[in-house]
Design an enzyme around this catalytic site. Sequence first.
Site, PDB file in Angstrom:
ATOM      1  CG  HIS A  98      -3.090 -10.026  -7.024  1.00  0.00           C
ATOM      2  ND1 HIS A  98      -2.213 -11.382  -6.938  1.00  0.00           N
ATOM      3  CD2 HIS A  98      -2.575  -9.595  -8.044  1.00  0.00           C
ATOM      4  CE1 HIS A  98      -1.284 -11.370  -8.046  1.00  0.00           C
ATOM      5  NE2 HIS A  98      -1.336 -10.243  -8.920  1.00  0.00           N
ATOM      6  CG  HIS A 100      -3.378  -5.473 -10.676  1.00  0.00           C
ATOM      7  ND1 HIS A 100      -2.188  -5.003 -10.178  1.00  0.00           N
ATOM      8  CD2 HIS A 100      -3.202  -6.797 -10.696  1.00  0.00           C
ATOM      9  CE1 HIS A 100      -1.388  -6.107 -10.108  1.00  0.00           C
ATOM     10  NE2 HIS A 100      -1.941  -7.083 -10.515  1.00  0.00           N
TER      11      HIS A 100
HETATM   12  P1  AMP Z   1       0.786  -9.851 -10.601  1.00  0.00           P
HETATM   13  O1  AMP Z   1       1.955  -9.532 -11.370  1.00  0.00           O
HETATM   14  O2  AMP Z   1      -0.499  -9.655 -11.128  1.00  0.00           O
HETATM   15  O3  AMP Z   1       1.001 -10.930  -9.875  1.00  0.00           O
HETATM   16  O4  AMP Z   1       1.004  -8.548  -9.352  1.00  0.00           O
HETATM   17  C1  AMP Z   1       1.592  -8.347  -8.368  1.00  0.00           C
HETATM   18  C2  AMP Z   1       1.667  -7.156  -7.683  1.00  0.00           C
HETATM   19  O5  AMP Z   1       1.716  -7.236  -6.326  1.00  0.00           O
HETATM   20  C3  AMP Z   1       2.466  -6.122  -8.216  1.00  0.00           C
HETATM   21  O6  AMP Z   1       1.791  -5.018  -9.045  1.00  0.00           O
HETATM   22  C4  AMP Z   1       3.322  -5.756  -7.008  1.00  0.00           C
HETATM   23  O7  AMP Z   1       3.695  -4.358  -7.225  1.00  0.00           O
HETATM   24  C5  AMP Z   1       2.273  -6.121  -5.853  1.00  0.00           C
HETATM   25  N1  AMP Z   1       3.034  -6.144  -4.715  1.00  0.00           N
HETATM   26  C6  AMP Z   1       4.070  -7.177  -4.359  1.00  0.00           C
HETATM   27  N2  AMP Z   1       4.441  -7.073  -3.224  1.00  0.00           N
HETATM   28  C7  AMP Z   1       3.632  -6.279  -2.592  1.00  0.00           C
HETATM   29  C8  AMP Z   1       3.810  -5.693  -1.222  1.00  0.00           C
HETATM   30  N3  AMP Z   1       4.341  -6.093  -0.084  1.00  0.00           N
HETATM   31  N4  AMP Z   1       2.648  -4.755  -1.001  1.00  0.00           N
HETATM   32  C9  AMP Z   1       1.843  -4.447  -1.950  1.00  0.00           C
HETATM   33  N5  AMP Z   1       1.897  -4.663  -3.305  1.00  0.00           N
HETATM   34  C10 AMP Z   1       2.971  -5.690  -3.524  1.00  0.00           C
END
Ligand code: AMP
Length: 135
Positions: A98, A100
């Site tokens: 993903h 951001h």
């Molecule tokens: P990372 O630390 O780069 O792996 O980021 C994972 C991101 O996914 C975090 O910013 C979380 O807030 C986001 N996240 C986790 N679960 C969900 C969800 N169900 N819907 C939207 N965002 C999510």
Amino acid sequence: MECIFCAIVEGKIPSATVYEDEHVFAFMDIAPANPGHLLIIPKQHYRNIFDMPAEIGSKIMEVAVLLATAIREALNPDGLNLFQSNEAAAFQTVFHFHLHLIPRWEGDPLRLPWRPSEGNIEEISNIAAKIQEAL
Ligand code: AMP
Ligand code: ZN
């Protein structure tokens, strides 16, 4: 347990979707670092950048350009960060690639996660050569 982002793509878990095409999906982050924080993901599951094909990376970047413009139009931020983590050592917590997109405003609470300090030019050049050789 199934990947949470695959479940979002399949509609099994709800999300605030902002974009979808054949290969790419984008939705709002549930724990936003700033208002407008969203995530762009490939619909197909790739753990992170190390196993994602470059063509899919290009498609994600195309959508990032589109959405950055839409965020600017909608929210009028002073700036915007692209942020992307691969493996736990680099802050990755969800193991489906993903990207951001985080709108930024002057004086917001976000901080650079490293403290810039001048490097050793010889060491930098040696590392550059190593990376080039690995291509
Ligand atoms: P990372 O630390 O780069 O792996 O980021 C994972 C991101 O996914 C975090 O910013 C979380 O807030 C986001 N996240 C986790 N679960 C969900 C969800 N169900 N819907 C939207 N965002 C999510
Ligand atoms: Zn997945």
